[in-house]
Scaffold this motif. Structure first.
Motif, PDB file in Angstrom:
ATOM      1  N   GLU A   1     -11.878  -2.839 -14.041  1.00  0.00           N
ATOM      2  CA  GLU A   1     -12.646  -3.811 -13.244  1.00  0.00           C
ATOM      3  C   GLU A   1     -13.214  -3.200 -11.969  1.00  0.00           C
ATOM      4  N   LYS A   2     -12.573  -2.118 -11.506  1.00  0.00           N
ATOM      5  CA  LYS A   2     -12.961  -1.583 -10.194  1.00  0.00           C
ATOM      6  C   LYS A   2     -14.297  -0.848 -10.244  1.00  0.00           C
ATOM      7  N   GLY A   3     -14.817  -0.550 -11.476  1.00  0.00           N
ATOM      8  CA  GLY A   3     -16.176  -0.009 -11.522  1.00  0.00           C
ATOM      9  C   GLY A   3     -16.351   1.247 -12.348  1.00  0.00           C
ATOM     10  N   PRO A   4     -17.582   1.786 -12.326  1.00  0.00           N
ATOM     11  CA  PRO A   4     -17.954   2.918 -13.184  1.00  0.00           C
ATOM     12  C   PRO A   4     -17.069   4.150 -13.003  1.00  0.00           C
ATOM     13  N   LEU A   5     -16.744   4.482 -11.741  1.00  0.00           N
ATOM     14  CA  LEU A   5     -15.953   5.690 -11.489  1.00  0.00           C
ATOM     15  C   LEU A   5     -14.597   5.608 -12.198  1.00  0.00           C
ATOM     16  N   GLN A   6     -13.928   4.445 -12.015  1.00  0.00           N
ATOM     17  CA  GLN A   6     -12.599   4.264 -12.635  1.00  0.00           C
ATOM     18  C   GLN A   6     -12.717   4.265 -14.166  1.00  0.00           C
ATOM     19  N   CYS A   7     -13.788   3.648 -14.684  1.00  0.00           N
ATOM     20  CA  CYS A   7     -13.968   3.622 -16.141  1.00  0.00           C
ATOM     21  C   CYS A   7     -14.166   5.032 -16.691  1.00  0.00           C
ATOM     22  N   GLN A   8     -14.920   5.859 -15.947  1.00  0.00           N
ATOM     23  CA  GLN A   8     -15.109   7.239 -16.415  1.00  0.00           C
ATOM     24  C   GLN A   8     -13.766   7.982 -16.467  1.00  0.00           C
ATOM     25  N   GLN A   9     -12.934   7.722 -15.448  1.00  0.00           N
ATOM     26  CA  GLN A   9     -11.620   8.389 -15.442  1.00  0.00           C
ATOM     27  C   GLN A   9     -10.746   7.913 -16.617  1.00  0.00           C
TER      28      GLN A   9
ATOM     29  N   ASN B   1       0.929  -6.755 -11.189  1.00  0.00           N
ATOM     30  CA  ASN B   1       0.720  -7.494  -9.932  1.00  0.00           C
ATOM     31  C   ASN B   1       0.332  -6.567  -8.783  1.00  0.00           C
ATOM     32  N   LEU B   2       0.765  -5.311  -8.855  1.00  0.00           N
ATOM     33  CA  LEU B   2       0.399  -4.346  -7.805  1.00  0.00           C
ATOM     34  C   LEU B   2      -1.072  -3.941  -7.922  1.00  0.00           C
ATOM     35  N   THR B   3      -1.544  -3.794  -9.161  1.00  0.00           N
ATOM     36  CA  THR B   3      -2.910  -3.264  -9.345  1.00  0.00           C
ATOM     37  C   THR B   3      -3.964  -4.364  -9.465  1.00  0.00           C
ATOM     38  N   ALA B   4      -3.520  -5.630  -9.591  1.00  0.00           N
ATOM     39  CA  ALA B   4      -4.470  -6.715  -9.895  1.00  0.00           C
ATOM     40  C   ALA B   4      -5.655  -6.752  -8.928  1.00  0.00           C
ATOM     41  N   ASP B   5      -5.407  -6.813  -7.631  1.00  0.00           N
ATOM     42  CA  ASP B   5      -6.533  -6.913  -6.696  1.00  0.00           C
ATOM     43  C   ASP B   5      -6.543  -5.756  -5.721  1.00  0.00           C
ATOM     44  N   ASP B   6      -6.053  -4.612  -6.153  1.00  0.00           N
ATOM     45  CA  ASP B   6      -5.878  -3.539  -5.192  1.00  0.00           C
ATOM     46  C   ASP B   6      -6.548  -2.239  -5.637  1.00  0.00           C
ATOM     47  N   PRO B   7      -7.777  -2.010  -5.164  1.00  0.00           N
ATOM     48  CA  PRO B   7      -8.486  -0.779  -5.548  1.00  0.00           C
ATOM     49  C   PRO B   7      -7.697   0.482  -5.155  1.00  0.00           C
ATOM     50  N   PHE B   8      -6.951   0.405  -4.022  1.00  0.00           N
ATOM     51  CA  PHE B   8      -6.207   1.573  -3.536  1.00  0.00           C
ATOM     52  C   PHE B   8      -5.176   2.023  -4.570  1.00  0.00           C
ATOM     53  N   LEU B   9      -4.370   1.068  -5.083  1.00  0.00           N
ATOM     54  CA  LEU B   9      -3.329   1.444  -6.040  1.00  0.00           C
ATOM     55  C   LEU B   9      -3.909   1.801  -7.414  1.00  0.00           C
TER      56      LEU B   9
ATOM     57  N   ARG C   1       0.848  -1.204   0.000  1.00  0.00           N
ATOM     58  CA  ARG C   1       0.000   0.000   0.000  1.00  0.00           C
ATOM     59  C   ARG C   1       0.876   1.243   0.000  1.00  0.00           C
ATOM     60  N   ASP C   2       1.645   1.438  -1.041  1.00  0.00           N
ATOM     61  CA  ASP C   2       2.558   2.575  -1.047  1.00  0.00           C
ATOM     62  C   ASP C   2       2.567   3.200  -2.432  1.00  0.00           C
ATOM     63  N   GLU C   3       1.867   4.336  -2.547  1.00  0.00           N
ATOM     64  CA  GLU C   3       1.734   4.921  -3.899  1.00  0.00           C
ATOM     65  C   GLU C   3       3.066   5.457  -4.422  1.00  0.00           C
ATOM     66  N   ARG C   4       4.037   5.665  -3.502  1.00  0.00           N
ATOM     67  CA  ARG C   4       5.352   6.119  -3.971  1.00  0.00           C
ATOM     68  C   ARG C   4       5.987   5.078  -4.908  1.00  0.00           C
ATOM     69  N   LEU C   5       5.618   3.810  -4.695  1.00  0.00           N
ATOM     70  CA  LEU C   5       6.175   2.754  -5.553  1.00  0.00           C
ATOM     71  C   LEU C   5       5.708   2.931  -7.002  1.00  0.00           C
ATOM     72  N   LEU C   6       4.478   3.410  -7.172  1.00  0.00           N
ATOM     73  CA  LEU C   6       3.986   3.651  -8.541  1.00  0.00           C
ATOM     74  C   LEU C   6       4.838   4.729  -9.222  1.00  0.00           C
TER      75      LEU C   6
ATOM     76  N   SER D   1      -6.724   3.409  -7.838  1.00  0.00           N
ATOM     77  CA  SER D   1      -7.145   4.805  -7.679  1.00  0.00           C
ATOM     78  C   SER D   1      -5.938   5.730  -7.644  1.00  0.00           C
ATOM     79  N   ALA D   2      -4.863   5.283  -6.967  1.00  0.00           N
ATOM     80  CA  ALA D   2      -3.656   6.113  -6.861  1.00  0.00           C
ATOM     81  C   ALA D   2      -3.066   6.368  -8.247  1.00  0.00           C
ATOM     82  N   LEU D   3      -3.071   5.331  -9.086  1.00  0.00           N
ATOM     83  CA  LEU D   3      -2.505   5.486 -10.428  1.00  0.00           C
ATOM     84  C   LEU D   3      -3.246   6.585 -11.192  1.00  0.00           C
ATOM     85  N   LEU D   4      -4.567   6.648 -10.969  1.00  0.00           N
ATOM     86  CA  LEU D   4      -5.368   7.676 -11.643  1.00  0.00           C
ATOM     87  C   LEU D   4      -5.159   9.048 -11.001  1.00  0.00           C
ATOM     88  N   SER D   5      -5.184   9.076  -9.653  1.00  0.00           N
ATOM     89  CA  SER D   5      -5.107  10.391  -8.990  1.00  0.00           C
ATOM     90  C   SER D   5      -3.714  11.012  -9.113  1.00  0.00           C
TER      91      SER D   5
END
Length: 423
Positions: free
Chosen positions: A337-345, A293-301, A261-266, A303-307
């Motif tokens: 896969e994470k849903g409508p919000l991410q798809c809109q982004q 592998n970081l984003t596969a099952d991780d909604p947090f990362l 859970r470390d967005e600095r890694l991205l 979202s971080a990639l987008l933000s």
């Protein structure tokens, strides 16, 4: 004849015995001479005698002869050296750095060529001996230890016979320490031990030992450090360390379901991607594999990639190579896969026009991922289907109605495209 004369001169102990040994060493640089020498009666016995003598300069010259022999790609030459292995191990614990280093590289070379040598070295205690050598303060010795270990860990019998012994020793904690201090302590040893960790992780079913030692946070921190070094004063050969470190972390995440859970890694990954894109394109797929592998099952990362606004940099890698485009599409699917919000982004970055050229490619893997991404986008944002049709996507999909492995998915997407909005 010449080999026999040199051997006789060495055996006789004439005045210039050291000179004869030096000449023998030069002669042994030739593969054919090596084979002749090994067949001569008493040849290895004589070398062993000098190697174990109390005269330091003789000992060193004999060690150099053995080192030349160990370079042979002929397994029978390696097996002729079996009587020397126990002495090679004994001498790892003393003497000069040069002598220790010679013994290590001789062992490493013998290990590559011969299973018989490996079988003999394990009961002779090679793992405990290496575990004590890895605590040496000398960079040259550490690099030699890394070389021997990486050869052992790649052997076919390694998963059953070697890796368990290594994991039971203090080696893993020291390997991790040396890899993570690579920029300060010395790149050569860090590179060797990073590959050692990689061989353990990808050939061993359960990596509890490494996880308990904190391998995931340690390697994450290392990548952050490496990325921060990059623009200013990246040392020569940095890519040689980055590659196995990315693989280690990727495989640990894939196998264990750990999360970072470390967005600095991205950000670090995108800095590495930028740095290596031109000179070392093979690293692009290593970085993308970890990103997947970081984003596969991780909604947090996701979202971080987008933000963090990293999407434009990710999408730019689509045309890099066949493998890169598949992995970029896979990461985009992870996000969608994470849903409508991410798809809109995703759709705010004009992503649909970038998918059209991929639909014209002959690569089934990229096509499959592309269709998967379109499916997720249409599912979560029906408006996207209409936009896609306006951009000529309809025709692009129709081409694939006749491709056996893709026709069902292409048809399903065409059905989605044809549905009136709001249906």
């Amino acid at each position: 004849g010449q080999v026999l004369e040199l051997l006789r001169a060495v055996q006789r102990g004439s005045e210039d015995r050291k000179g004869s040994l030096s000449r023998l060493r030069r002669a042994l640089q030739n593969e054919e001479t090596q084979q002749k020498f090994v067949r001569l009666d008493g040849s290895i016995r004589t070398l062993t005698g000098l190697f174990t003598s109390s005269l330091a300069d003789m000992q060193l010259e004999a060690a150099r002869c053995l080192h030349e022999l160990s370079h042979s790609s002929d397994p029978t030459t390696a097996e002729a050296c079996l009587p020397v292995t126990s002495y090679l191990l004994t001498y790892l614990s003393g003497h000069s750095v040069e002598f220790t280093e010679l013994c290590l590289y001789t062992l490493g070379n013998l290990v590559v060529e011969s299973e018989a040598v490996r079988k003999q070295l394990l009961p002779q205690g090679i793992i405990p001996v290496l575990a004590s050598c890895i605590q040496s303060p000398h960079e040259a010795v550490l690099e030699g230890v890394g070389y021997v270990l990486s050869q052992l860990l790649q052997a076919k019998e390694s998963p059953m016979e070697i890796i368990p012994q290594v994991l039971d020793s203090v080696l893993p904690q020291h390997m991790l320490r040396l890899v993570c201090s690579g920029l300060k302590a010395g790149l050569g040893a860090a590179v060797e031990f990073a590959w050692c960790l990689h061989y353990i992780i990808c050939r061993h079913k359960s990596n509890t030992v490494l996880l308990a030692l904190g391998a995931v946070p340690a390697l994450t921190l290392l990548l952050l450090d490496l990325a921060s070094e990059i623009p200013q004063d990246a040392p020569e050969g940095l890519e040689l360390l980055v590659c196995p470190v990315l693989r280690c972390l990727s495989n640990l995440l894939a196998e264990t379901g750990c999360q970072v859970r470390d967005e600095r890694l991205l950000i670090a990954l995108f800095l590495l991607l930028q740095c290596f894109l031109q000179q070392h394109p093979f690293l692009v797929q290593e970085c993308l594999w970890l990103l997947n592998n970081l984003t596969a099952d991780d909604p947090f990362l996701c979202s971080a990639l987008l933000s963090l606004d990293l999407l434009p940099a990710l999408v730019q890698l689509l045309p890099c190579s066949q493998m890169a485009s598949v992995l970029v599409l896979t990461v985009l699917c992870n996000i969608a896969e994470k849903g409508p919000l991410q798809c809109q982004q995703l759709l705010q970055q004009p992503i649909l026009p970038l998918l059209l050229p991929i639909l014209a490619l002959p690569d089934p893997e990229a096509l499959g991922q592309c269709l998967e991404l379109l499916h997720l986008l249409f599912l979560h944002c029906p408006q996207a289907a209409a936009d896609f049709t306006r951009q000529g996507g309809h025709q692009a999909l129709e081409q694939h109605q006749s491709t056996p492995e893709l026709q069902e998915r292409a048809q399903a997407l065409l059905d989605m495209v044809r549905q009136p909005l709001g249906a």
